[in-house]
Design an enzyme around this catalytic site. Structure first.
Site, PDB file in Angstrom:
ATOM      1  N   GLY A 158      -2.104  36.977  -3.615  1.00  0.00           N
ATOM      2  CA  GLY A 158      -3.127  37.036  -3.746  1.00  0.00           C
ATOM      3  C   GLY A 158      -4.222  37.266  -1.618  1.00  0.00           C
ATOM      4  N   GLY A 181      -8.433  35.054  -0.911  1.00  0.00           N
ATOM      5  CA  GLY A 181      -7.111  34.570  -0.655  1.00  0.00           C
ATOM      6  C   GLY A 181      -6.721  35.190   1.193  1.00  0.00           C
ATOM      7  CE1 TYR A 232     -10.117  35.587 -14.090  1.00  0.00           C
ATOM      8  CE2 TYR A 232     -11.886  35.184 -14.429  1.00  0.00           C
ATOM      9  CZ  TYR A 232     -10.947  35.358 -14.155  1.00  0.00           C
ATOM     10  OH  TYR A 232     -11.672  34.420 -12.223  1.00  0.00           O
TER      11      TYR A 232
HETATM   12  N1  LIG Z   1     -14.036  36.380  -7.699  1.00  0.00           N
HETATM   13  C1  LIG Z   1     -14.436  34.969  -8.170  1.00  0.00           C
HETATM   14  O1  LIG Z   1     -16.072  35.661  -8.390  1.00  0.00           O
HETATM   15  C2  LIG Z   1     -13.316  34.492  -8.744  1.00  0.00           C
HETATM   16  C3  LIG Z   1     -14.352  33.465  -9.518  1.00  0.00           C
HETATM   17  C4  LIG Z   1     -13.804  32.353 -10.365  1.00  0.00           C
HETATM   18  C5  LIG Z   1     -12.091  33.130  -9.970  1.00  0.00           C
HETATM   19  N2  LIG Z   1     -11.400  33.988  -8.864  1.00  0.00           N
HETATM   20  C6  LIG Z   1     -10.635  34.472  -8.938  1.00  0.00           C
HETATM   21  O2  LIG Z   1      -9.761  33.950  -7.693  1.00  0.00           O
HETATM   22  C7  LIG Z   1      -9.040  34.627  -7.103  1.00  0.00           C
HETATM   23  C8  LIG Z   1      -8.505  35.539  -6.025  1.00  0.00           C
HETATM   24  O3  LIG Z   1      -9.298  37.017  -6.333  1.00  0.00           O
HETATM   25  P1  LIG Z   1     -10.645  37.384  -5.548  1.00  0.00           P
HETATM   26  O4  LIG Z   1     -12.606  36.964  -6.009  1.00  0.00           O
HETATM   27  O5  LIG Z   1     -10.298  37.452  -4.151  1.00  0.00           O
HETATM   28  O6  LIG Z   1     -10.925  38.985  -5.991  1.00  0.00           O
HETATM   29  P2  LIG Z   1     -10.269  40.406  -5.564  1.00  0.00           P
HETATM   30  O7  LIG Z   1     -10.234  40.907  -4.254  1.00  0.00           O
HETATM   31  O8  LIG Z   1      -9.716  41.226  -6.196  1.00  0.00           O
HETATM   32  O9  LIG Z   1      -8.595  39.396  -4.581  1.00  0.00           O
HETATM   33  C9  LIG Z   1      -7.429  39.689  -6.206  1.00  0.00           C
HETATM   34  C10 LIG Z   1      -6.324  39.420  -5.073  1.00  0.00           C
HETATM   35  O10 LIG Z   1      -4.929  39.557  -6.255  1.00  0.00           O
HETATM   36  C11 LIG Z   1      -4.143  40.192  -6.220  1.00  0.00           C
HETATM   37  N3  LIG Z   1      -3.356  40.933  -6.943  1.00  0.00           N
HETATM   38  C12 LIG Z   1      -4.449  41.208  -8.315  1.00  0.00           C
HETATM   39  N4  LIG Z   1      -3.572  41.742  -8.983  1.00  0.00           N
HETATM   40  C13 LIG Z   1      -1.950  41.861  -8.984  1.00  0.00           C
HETATM   41  C14 LIG Z   1      -0.726  41.943  -9.164  1.00  0.00           C
HETATM   42  N5  LIG Z   1      -0.681  42.253 -10.663  1.00  0.00           N
HETATM   43  N6  LIG Z   1       0.291  41.713  -8.328  1.00  0.00           N
HETATM   44  C15 LIG Z   1       0.226  41.044  -7.520  1.00  0.00           C
HETATM   45  N7  LIG Z   1      -1.109  40.651  -6.777  1.00  0.00           N
HETATM   46  C16 LIG Z   1      -2.260  40.986  -7.850  1.00  0.00           C
HETATM   47  C17 LIG Z   1      -4.990  41.539  -5.518  1.00  0.00           C
HETATM   48  O11 LIG Z   1      -3.609  42.045  -4.394  1.00  0.00           O
HETATM   49  P3  LIG Z   1      -3.692  43.920  -3.996  1.00  0.00           P
HETATM   50  O12 LIG Z   1      -5.379  43.445  -3.509  1.00  0.00           O
HETATM   51  O13 LIG Z   1      -2.730  44.032  -2.726  1.00  0.00           O
HETATM   52  O14 LIG Z   1      -3.677  44.685  -5.544  1.00  0.00           O
HETATM   53  C18 LIG Z   1      -5.828  40.741  -4.663  1.00  0.00           C
HETATM   54  O15 LIG Z   1      -4.630  40.315  -3.152  1.00  0.00           O
HETATM   55  C19 LIG Z   1      -8.186  35.647  -8.726  1.00  0.00           C
HETATM   56  O16 LIG Z   1      -7.298  34.573  -9.222  1.00  0.00           O
HETATM   57  C20 LIG Z   1      -9.213  35.592  -8.964  1.00  0.00           C
HETATM   58  O17 LIG Z   1      -9.515  34.940 -10.812  1.00  0.00           O
HETATM   59  C21 LIG Z   1     -12.018  34.638  -8.058  1.00  0.00           C
END
Ligand SMILES: NC(=O)c1ccc[n+]([C@@H]2O[C@H](COP(=O)([O-])OP(=O)(O)OC[C@H]3O[C@@H](n4cnc5c(N)ncnc54)[C@H](OP(=O)(O)O)[C@@H]3O)[C@@H](O)[C@H]2O)c1
Length: 273
Positions: A10, A16, A157
């Site tokens: 990610g 990430g 989720y």
């Molecule tokens: N944002 C929040 O408030 C929050 C809160 C709690 C936990 N989280 C967790 O934090 C983590 C990172 O999320 P984020 O907030 O940074 O969201 P994000 O900006 O949407 O980033 C998600 C990342 O995961 C990758 N990804 C998604 N689906 C995938 C797949 N099928 N195969 C491989 N890679 C995949 C995306 O790759 P591409 O962009 O290349 O598609 C992207 O790099 C996640 O596990 C999420 O559940 C987020």
């Protein structure tokens, strides 16, 4: 500070990518994994680091990724299983698993297991980006991990993010004495691409200007990932535990610490993949 080899899934966006920028700026060897080839390459180019592409909705791509990483990095110091998110309508992957469960839990399970020789060589920290959704949205049923009987995006989720924590707990029990230090954390409510593809109201909250009211920046959201990646297990954080706001969380889902459940999840996951 010793230079660590740090793999972040990610890494093409959000938390990430922000963590990759900070860790690379601090002199670590950072390798990012993304799904979208153009986005992943753009972040890697900007930061000056290596990158790989794999869609976690296809486990053969996860296995190919692991083989490529093992060849390039016989010793890995940190694996950050950070890729994930909330989905829309119930959908099956090419492997026949519910997509939320696979992308957030089964794929990192496979990646971690396949990378184990390099992780053991590095006495690695294995970080799970979980979520407070594990408490707020989960309705964990070990007999219905794929949401066949009951599916809603937010429940799937929450269950997957709970699985992240149980996986870290069981990884600690199975591999802790071999030097592996698993840990899981909630990054906060972070302004990223999160929830862009869901049918749940979280999409409306996260993907409009309203998000300014309740989110922190991706850079701030990456803070705990950077802290855990550079911290010393057993000194800076307790292996196997789940963190919120840089502390072991106290208000948690009742399933946390249930060793029998974590073992059962592990065994079922191993059978599924
Ligand atoms: N944002 C929040 O408030 C929050 C809160 C709690 C936990 N989280 C967790 O934090 C983590 C990172 O999320 P984020 O907030 O940074 O969201 P994000 O900006 O949407 O980033 C998600 C990342 O995961 C990758 N990804 C998604 N689906 C995938 C797949 N099928 N195969 C491989 N890679 C995949 C995306 O790759 P591409 O962009 O290349 O598609 C992207 O790099 C996640 O596990 C999420 O559940 C987020």
């Amino acid at each position: 500070m010793s230079r660590k080899t740090i793999v972040i899934t990610g890494g093409s966006d959000g938390i990430g990518a922000a963590a990759a920028r900070r860790l690379a700026a601090d002199g670590h060897e950072v390798v990012i994994v993304g799904r979208n080839p153009e986005k992943t390459a753009a972040v890697a180019r900007e930061v000056g680091i290596a990158h790989h592409v794999a869609d976690f909705a296809d486990l053969s791509q996860v296995r190919d990724l692991a083989a490529t990483l093992l060849r390039a990095h016989p010793s890995i110091d940190v694996l950050a299983n950070n890729a994930g998110g909330i989905m829309g309508h119930r959908e099956l992957t090419v492997d026949g698993h519910e997509k939320t469960h696979q992308v957030n839990h089964l794929a990192p399970f496979v990646l971690t297991m396949e990378l184990m020789p390099a992780l053991e060589a590095g006495r690695a920290t294995v970080i799970q980006t979980s979520s407070a959704a594990a408490l707020r949205f989960s309705d964990f049923d070990i007999e219905d991990l794929q949401g066949e009987r009951d599916y809603a995006p937010q429940t799937a989720y929450g269950n997957a993010k709970l699985a992240n924590i149980l996986f870290a707990e069981e990884l600690q029990r199975r591999y802790g004495d071999r030097g592996i230090a698993p840990v899981s954390f909630h990054p906060g409510l972070v302004a990223t691409g999160f929830a862009a593809g869901t049918t749940h109201y979280m999409r409306w909250l996260y993907q409009t200007p309203l998000k300014r009211l309740f989110t922190i920046s991706a850079d701030e959201g990456a803070g705990q990932l950077v802290w855990l990646a550079t911290g010393e297990p057993g000194v800076d954080f307790a292996p196997g535990r789940y963190y919120e706001s840089y502390k072991v969380a106290t208000k948690v889902a009742r399933e946390l610490g249930d060793a029998a459940l974590a073992r059962e999840l592990w065994e079922r996951s191993a059978t599924l993949v």
